[in-house]
Write an enzyme that holds these catalytic residues in place. Structure first.
Site, PDB file in Angstrom:
ATOM      1  N   ASP A  73       0.845  -1.199   0.000  1.00 16.03           N
ATOM      2  CA  ASP A  73       0.000   0.000   0.000  1.00 16.03           C
ATOM      3  C   ASP A  73       0.882   1.251   0.000  1.00 16.03           C
ATOM      4  OD1 ASP A  73      -2.391   1.470   0.213  1.00 16.03           O
ATOM      5  OD2 ASP A  73      -2.345   1.436   2.409  1.00 16.03           O
ATOM      6  N   ASP A  94       3.211   4.546  -5.381  1.00 16.80           N
ATOM      7  CA  ASP A  94       2.617   5.868  -5.174  1.00 16.80           C
ATOM      8  C   ASP A  94       3.638   6.946  -5.548  1.00 16.80           C
ATOM      9  OD1 ASP A  94       1.500   8.220  -4.414  1.00 16.80           O
ATOM     10  OD2 ASP A  94       1.053   7.621  -2.352  1.00 16.80           O
ATOM     11  N   HIS A 157      -7.378   9.882   4.027  1.00 15.71           N
ATOM     12  CA  HIS A 157      -7.153   8.759   4.942  1.00 15.71           C
ATOM     13  C   HIS A 157      -7.572   9.169   6.353  1.00 15.71           C
ATOM     14  CE1 HIS A 157      -3.957   7.561   1.859  1.00 15.71           C
ATOM     15  NE2 HIS A 157      -4.834   6.585   1.853  1.00 15.71           N
ATOM     16  N   GLY A 158      -8.004   8.205   7.124  1.00 14.21           N
ATOM     17  CA  GLY A 158      -8.385   8.488   8.519  1.00 14.21           C
ATOM     18  C   GLY A 158      -9.820   8.969   8.598  1.00 14.21           C
ATOM     19  N   HIS A 187      -9.351   5.156  -2.087  1.00 14.09           N
ATOM     20  CA  HIS A 187      -8.623   5.106  -0.808  1.00 14.09           C
ATOM     21  C   HIS A 187      -9.468   5.811   0.253  1.00 14.09           C
ATOM     22  CE1 HIS A 187      -4.396   3.766  -1.806  1.00 14.09           C
ATOM     23  NE2 HIS A 187      -5.010   3.717  -2.971  1.00 14.09           N
ATOM     24  N   GLY A 188      -9.036   5.679   1.498  1.00 13.41           N
ATOM     25  CA  GLY A 188      -9.732   6.385   2.583  1.00 13.41           C
ATOM     26  C   GLY A 188     -11.151   5.894   2.773  1.00 13.41           C
ATOM     27  N   ASN A 209     -10.154   0.769  -0.241  1.00 18.31           N
ATOM     28  CA  ASN A 209      -9.216   0.532   0.856  1.00 18.31           C
ATOM     29  C   ASN A 209      -9.788   0.961   2.208  1.00 18.31           C
ATOM     30  OD1 ASN A 209      -7.565   0.056  -1.304  1.00 18.31           O
ATOM     31  ND2 ASN A 209      -6.004   1.555  -0.746  1.00 18.31           N
ATOM     32  N   THR A 212      -8.302   2.521   8.850  1.00 18.76           N
ATOM     33  CA  THR A 212      -8.624   3.117  10.156  1.00 18.76           C
ATOM     34  C   THR A 212      -9.833   2.472  10.829  1.00 18.76           C
ATOM     35  OG1 THR A 212      -7.717   5.165   9.294  1.00 18.76           O
ATOM     36  CG2 THR A 212      -9.016   5.332  11.307  1.00 18.76           C
TER      37      THR A 212
HETATM   38  P1  13P Z   1      -8.556   4.666   5.814  1.00 26.03           P
HETATM   39  O1  13P Z   1      -7.540   4.476   6.907  1.00 26.03           O
HETATM   40  O2  13P Z   1      -9.129   6.038   5.833  1.00 26.03           O
HETATM   41  O3  13P Z   1      -9.591   3.603   5.821  1.00 26.03           O
HETATM   42  O4  13P Z   1      -7.765   4.572   4.429  1.00 26.03           O
HETATM   43  C1  13P Z   1      -7.141   3.364   4.070  1.00 26.03           C
HETATM   44  C2  13P Z   1      -6.357   3.512   2.826  1.00 26.03           C
HETATM   45  O5  13P Z   1      -6.743   4.204   1.906  1.00 26.03           O
HETATM   46  C3  13P Z   1      -5.093   2.769   2.718  1.00 26.03           C
HETATM   47  O6  13P Z   1      -4.403   3.104   1.562  1.00 26.03           O
END
Ligand code: 13P
Length: 268
Positions: A73, A94, A157-158, A187-188, A209, A212
């Protein structure tokens, strides 16, 4: 997933309990799954070689029959080569922080190396920090023959802040129109409302993905166990007991996401 109009979940792993919870849930639900490993988590687990050996052995010992990918990742250029060597089955390069020409050049090289090894490769354009990627740049990277493309569409993310504007479906739509059938990656995944997830899938997202949310579920269940004083009763301090509620909580989160993403029952 793209042809079937659903998305495969990438669940990031941090340790043995995480890996076991994700694999068992995928098997129970007959869902394909992607185990995501960040460079930080790889280092925490003492290196990509340890991760690849653990995942391979656990997969075999548990008798997992659904398709499983072991995916780097947000890999750096060097990290991608380490994972190729370690036996991962898929990588993400990335290069979004490089100028676009350099991102294109490095991605192109890694596409040919990964494909020669029979691995899949994800690339990224426009960072995952709430901004939107340039669809023309997405086309340049998609045309390199990557297997999936992560592009910023306002996702982060998060946890999402209270004033978050939501995903930009306009950007997603124009990226997909320019990149044809390219499977797009969201993502996120933590905290994105269900209706937005469904709309994103309908517009071409085929991989989502989540990291968190599993961490929060694990921490919450572990906190409840300790606050209830269960670790002080009998042998409740035994790690096999202490970590069990957290592991079950991860399973519940993964199940919820697989149902939402539509991947349940799709394993052949
Ligand atoms: P989250 O932690 O927001 O779920 O995102 C995960 C992610 O995109 C890993 O690449």
């Amino acid at each position: 997933a793209k042809a079937g109009h659903y998305a495969v979940g990438q669940f990031n792993i941090n340790n043995l309990e995480w890996t076991k919870s994700v694999l068992l849930t995928a098997e129970e639900l007959r869902s394909p799954v992607i185990l995501g490993v960040s460079e930080g988590a790889g280092k925490y687990m003492t290196g990509f070689g340890t991760v690849a050996a653990m995942v391979k052995a656990m997969h075999d010992e548990l008798g997992i029959t659904v398709p499983v990918a072991l995916h780097l990742d947000h890999g750096t250029y060097e990290g991608c080569y380490k994972c190729i060597k370690a036996g991962f089955t898929s990588i993400m390069f990335d290069g979004s922080h490089y100028p676009i020409d350099e991102n294109v050049e490095k991605t192109k090289e890694l596409v040919s190396v990964a494909h020669a090894m029979g691995m899949s490769i994800e690339a990224e354009v426009g960072s995952i920090g709430g901004e939107c990627a340039d669809p023309e740049e997405c086309k340049r990277v998609a045309d390199l023959g990557v297997d999936m493309l992560a592009a910023g569409i306002g996702n982060i993310h998060g946890k999402y802040p209270a004033n978050w504007k939501g995903l930009s479906f306009e950007t997603l739509d124009s990226i997909q129109k320019l990149t044809g059938q390219m499977p797009l990656v969201l993502h996120g995944g933590t905290g994105i409302p269900e209706d937005m997830i469904k709309k994103a899938i309908s517009l071409g997202v085929a991989k989502i993905n989540v990291n968190t949310e599993c961490q929060l579920s694990f921490a919450d269940a572990t906190r409840k166990y300790i606050e209830a004083g269960k670790d002080l009763e009998g042998k409740g301090f035994d790690p096999r007991k202490l970590l069990a509620p957290g592991a079950e909580a991860i399973k519940a989160t993964v199940k919820e996401k697989m149902e939402l993403f539509g991947s349940v029952g799709k394993a052949e």
